[in-house]
Design an enzyme around this catalytic site. Structure first.
Site, PDB file in Angstrom:
ATOM      1  N   ASP A  80       0.826  -1.214   0.000  1.00 28.48           N
ATOM      2  CA  ASP A  80       0.000   0.000   0.000  1.00 28.48           C
ATOM      3  C   ASP A  80       0.857   1.259   0.000  1.00 28.48           C
ATOM      4  O   ASP A  80       2.022   1.247   0.395  1.00 28.48           O
ATOM      5  CB  ASP A  80      -0.930   0.000   1.222  1.00 28.48           C
ATOM      6  CG  ASP A  80      -2.004  -1.071   1.128  1.00 28.48           C
ATOM      7  OD1 ASP A  80      -2.251  -1.555   0.002  1.00 28.48           O
ATOM      8  OD2 ASP A  80      -2.583  -1.425   2.170  1.00 28.48           O
ATOM      9  N   ASP A  82       0.587   4.045   1.761  1.00 30.66           N
ATOM     10  CA  ASP A  82       0.730   4.853   2.969  1.00 30.66           C
ATOM     11  C   ASP A  82       2.018   4.473   3.713  1.00 30.66           C
ATOM     12  O   ASP A  82       2.803   3.653   3.252  1.00 30.66           O
ATOM     13  CB  ASP A  82      -0.501   4.704   3.873  1.00 30.66           C
ATOM     14  CG  ASP A  82      -0.761   3.259   4.270  1.00 30.66           C
ATOM     15  OD1 ASP A  82       0.065   2.383   3.940  1.00 30.66           O
ATOM     16  OD2 ASP A  82      -1.792   2.989   4.916  1.00 30.66           O
ATOM     17  N   GLU A  84       2.474   2.775   6.416  1.00 34.33           N
ATOM     18  CA  GLU A  84       2.495   1.362   6.822  1.00 34.33           C
ATOM     19  C   GLU A  84       2.946   0.491   5.655  1.00 34.33           C
ATOM     20  O   GLU A  84       3.769  -0.413   5.811  1.00 34.33           O
ATOM     21  CB  GLU A  84       1.097   0.945   7.289  1.00 34.33           C
ATOM     22  CG  GLU A  84       1.047  -0.335   8.077  1.00 34.33           C
ATOM     23  CD  GLU A  84       1.416  -0.162   9.543  1.00 34.33           C
ATOM     24  OE1 GLU A  84       1.622  -1.187  10.194  1.00 34.33           O
ATOM     25  OE2 GLU A  84       1.521   0.983  10.014  1.00 34.33           O
ATOM     26  N   TYR A 296      -8.097   3.194  -2.697  1.00 35.77           N
ATOM     27  CA  TYR A 296      -7.485   2.892  -1.401  1.00 35.77           C
ATOM     28  C   TYR A 296      -8.299   3.529  -0.278  1.00 35.77           C
ATOM     29  O   TYR A 296      -8.677   4.696  -0.346  1.00 35.77           O
ATOM     30  CB  TYR A 296      -6.043   3.393  -1.374  1.00 35.77           C
ATOM     31  CG  TYR A 296      -5.272   2.891  -0.187  1.00 35.77           C
ATOM     32  CD1 TYR A 296      -5.205   1.526   0.102  1.00 35.77           C
ATOM     33  CD2 TYR A 296      -4.600   3.769   0.655  1.00 35.77           C
ATOM     34  CE1 TYR A 296      -4.509   1.064   1.194  1.00 35.77           C
ATOM     35  CE2 TYR A 296      -3.883   3.310   1.753  1.00 35.77           C
ATOM     36  CZ  TYR A 296      -3.841   1.956   2.016  1.00 35.77           C
ATOM     37  OH  TYR A 296      -3.149   1.489   3.109  1.00 35.77           O
ATOM     38  N   HIS A 342      -2.818  11.452  -2.143  1.00 35.82           N
ATOM     39  CA  HIS A 342      -3.770  10.341  -2.218  1.00 35.82           C
ATOM     40  C   HIS A 342      -5.085  10.816  -2.809  1.00 35.82           C
ATOM     41  O   HIS A 342      -5.281  11.990  -3.097  1.00 35.82           O
ATOM     42  CB  HIS A 342      -4.018   9.761  -0.824  1.00 35.82           C
ATOM     43  CG  HIS A 342      -2.785   9.189  -0.189  1.00 35.82           C
ATOM     44  ND1 HIS A 342      -2.753   8.773   1.114  1.00 35.82           N
ATOM     45  CD2 HIS A 342      -1.545   8.971  -0.688  1.00 35.82           C
ATOM     46  CE1 HIS A 342      -1.540   8.310   1.400  1.00 35.82           C
ATOM     47  NE2 HIS A 342      -0.795   8.430   0.336  1.00 35.82           N
TER      48      HIS A 342
END
Length: 720
Positions: A80, A82, A84, A296, A342
């Protein structure tokens, strides 16, 4: 052959469909490295260097990925986008010792998005990794340093968290506001009016209500009329008054569509509509993302791609008509520290309506909500015809033998009636919301109205409401506590730790142990549970992600004063201060004084001679005044499982094992004689002009009462 690694098997299956035989897509099944369990795992003396280990459950899969990456020409990390996801990509590169790697990101799992990402690979952004790593280190320091302190000073098994503890504080403080709240009495006065017979019209349709808003041209505030005595004086003053229209103001008002969803607003709306916990909303949105149906789902941005805007316009014009499109591409901007690179949460293909997809029930519900919100955000405003009527009272003139006399009010009063009717539904056609429509008869200025009756009503101010999942997430976002990816884990964690619980209305309340732990942290570690401190920390993490701050300095600035304070508090704080209270009773086992102790799941009686004597006893039980139907001797009481979940059972346990999950009403089933239990709320819509436009109104809330016997079908509805 090129190897692509993603986090989940569902995501890998979806991406595999878009690629040819030259690619192999495998899953890491989430994180492949983490800090070790059972120890701090951070060398605070050596620039906070973390020691990462591969968890036992991940080792087998890591070995498989390592072998496949050694065979592959290139390994592409497609986790992903982000922090994380960036951290997972970096951990994979370290655990697999990757040399020839590429990093790709995408907002949606569609063929064009994947193909475009593969054409534009990049390196791992270490600033994002450092930001995630800093959060993990700070959370580990707080958890592993304060938790032993709580074990020693309160009870074993307790823990603290940097963001979770602040969330508990918000809930505790709200509870105390409610406890301290003193209701204030206030009164409203309404006039039920109708057009006079001379003006014609159906009397039933010509009636309407108006609220008293002014006295002698001065506005009456909400608490302006405080007592029945004041109300009666006004009612007496209004006897014999003429009610004349002084103002009729008509105008068109417009209502804008809502912006598309962010993580926070999606969680809030899912709670309002479906009563889904944030954790459930995130699980289902993750499924929709991984099968390529939505973009997302962990985002605080309101950006929309140009392609999605064109797709929305095309759908609206082709299916609803040109008048329903806004006439321009609506672009929204998020408040605060949103990551604008995003996108907002939207359907990947707006042309695919919910009915056209083969999804399970919950997936359809959430997709329908996201799809409607996105389409609606590009639609025209809803337009209403609004009317405001102001009515003033005047003395009536009467003639007596001595000449004209005045009756009626000595003061001048103004009543106001407001209403609206829908003129053009606009975005409401796709995204219906509740609103009221009030129609009035044709009224003109200076027109006299007939007073049918004055309606006084007594009210009391209400305490601030307890937080629901939706309102708690909203307050976290407003105070910049946490990030989109952390809201659901925060709410889940504080419940699992038994610091807060949900009451029958599904609102958060602190537990006894939650309140004690909060009070200790507020008094002795105020910076940990300070809103401004936590918001500043989130700002620092953002600066690390942007390359504006060094993560080691942020960790050091937090740790050094924190560690000094912790050492001091170990000496200052006494356990008895928080956990023991004398009762004046004697232990029935050894005769030592019996005290009230505080444990992880609340208060209980315990022997003061512990550990020599281990006698314990539950405090007074919450009895429901209902006899146990199984043994006939015991009473049904409220109990809790080890995880804190409420159930109802016989107080003669273990002699009698009768138990229910649902709360008994105290009544017996007229069909079979078993206990009746409460089964939550059931809503019944009513027919209304609004419903015809796709906006159902609720007739009221009903409790569904049902027989506890599974073989009995008795059920009845009880109006609250």
């Amino acid at each position: 052959m090129k190897l692509i690694i993603v986090e989940s098997p569902t995501k890998s299956k979806t991406i595999s469909k878009f690629l040819g035989t030259g690619y192999k897509v495998l899953s890491s099944y989430g994180h492949v490295r983490d800090l070790p369990k059972g120890e701090l795992g951070i060398d605070v003396e050596n620039n906070f260097k973390p020691r990462y280990v591969i968890p036992t459950k991940a080792r087998k899969n890591v070995n498989i990925l390592k072998k496949e990456s050694e065979k592959a020409k290139t390994t592409i990390l497609a986790t992903d986008e982000d922090r994380e996801g960036e951290a997972i990509a970096w951990h994979l590169s370290q655990a697999l010792a990757l040399k020839n790697l590429q990093r790709i990101v995408f907002h949606e799992i569609t063929k064009p998005a994947i193909e475009n990402a593969l054409k534009n690979p990049r390196n791992i952004y270490m600033d994002l990794v450092d930001a995630q790593q800093t959060r993990r280190i700070l959370d580990r320091i707080v958890g592993y340093k304060i938790s032993p302190f709580l074990w020693k000073k309160v009870a074993r098994g307790l823990s603290a968290g940097r963001v979770q503890s602040l969330t508990v504080r918000l809930i505790v403080e709200r509870e105390r506001e409610i406890e301290k709240f003193k209701p204030e009495e206030y009164w409203n006065i309404e006039a039920l009016l109708q057009k006079t017979e001379k003006t014609g019209g159906d009397p039933l349709l010509n009636k309407f209500k108006a609220l008293l808003v002014k006295k002698d041209e001065k506005a009456i505030s909400k608490l302006g009329i405080k007592t029945k005595k004041e109300t009666d004086e006004i009612l007496n003053d209004l006897k014999g008054a003429e009610f004349k229209i002084e103002k009729v103001e008509k105008k068109e008002i417009k209502r804008n569509p809502f912006p598309p969803f962010t993580t926070s607003t999606l969680q809030q709306e899912s709670w309002k509509r479906f009563h889904w916990p944030a954790k459930m909303t995130m699980r289902i949105s993750q499924q929709l993302y991984e099968i390529g149906k939505i973009t997302y789902h962990r985002t605080d941005s309101l950006n929309l791609s140009q392609q999605s805007l064109f797709s929305a316009k095309k759908f609206i014009e082709n299916n609803l008509g040109k008048k329903y499109w806004a006439g321009f591409f609506k672009k929204y901007k998020a408040k605060g520290r949103a990551q604008e690179a995003h996108e907002a949460i939207r359907p990947t293909e707006p042309s695919k309506t919910p009915k056209s997809l083969n999804l399970d029930e919950n997936q359809i519900k959430l997709y329908d909500l996201i799809w409607r919100r996105f389409i609606a955000c590009q639609m025209a405003q809803a337009r209403f015809n609004s009317i405001v009527i102001e009515i003033e009272t005047k003395n009536k003139k009467q003639t007596t033998s001595k000449g004209p006399a005045k009756t009626g009010p000595t003061n001048k009063y103004t009543f106001r009636a407001t209403g609206q009717t829908l003129k053009f539904d606009g975005f409401l056609k796709i995204y219906p919301i509740k609103f009221e429509e009030n129609e009035f008869p044709l009224l003109e200025k200076k027109e006299l109205l007939e007073l049918l009756k004055l309606i006084p009503s007594q009210h009391f101010t209400q305490p601030p409401p307890r937080y629901s999942e939706a309102t708690l997430i909203k307050i976290l976002e407003e105070n910049e506590i946490g990030r989109p990816s952390t809201y659901a884990p925060i709410l889940s964690t504080i419940q699992q730790r038994n610091y807060v619980e949900k009451n029958e209305q599904r609102k958060f309340q602190p537990t006894e142990i939650g309140t004690v732990v909060n009070d200790i942290l507020v008094e002795h570690f105020p910076e940990i549970v300070d809103i401004n401190f936590t918001a500043k920390m989130e700002e620092d993490l953002d600066k690390i992600a942007q390359g504006k701050e060094k993560w080691i300095e942020i960790c050091r600035d937090f740790y050094e004063p924190f560690e000094k304070n912790l050492e001091k508090k170990y000496q200052e704080v006494s356990k008895k201060e928080f956990t023991e209270k004398p009762t004046g009773k004697k232990c029935p086992k050894c005769g030592a004084p019996l005290i009230i102790r505080l444990g992880k799941f609340g208060k209980f009686y315990a022997c003061s001679a512990f550990p020599k004597c281990r006698y314990t006893e539950a405090l007074e039980e919450k009895k429901l005044n209902t006899k146990c139907p199984k043994c006939g001797e015991g009473e049904i009481v409220e109990k809790r499982t080890k995880k804190g979940k409420i159930f109802y059972g016989c107080n003669q346990f273990p002699k009698c094992d009768f138990a229910l999950w649902d709360k008994p009403t105290g009544e017996k089933c007229p069909k079979c004689g078993a206990l009746l239990v409460e089964k939550g709320k059931k809503i019944y819509p009513v027919k209304s002009p609004v419903e015809n436009r796709g906006v159902p109104l609720k007739a009221g809330q009903f409790n569904r009462v049902k027989c506890s016997n599974k073989d009995c079908d008795f059920e009845k509805n009880m109006a609250k």
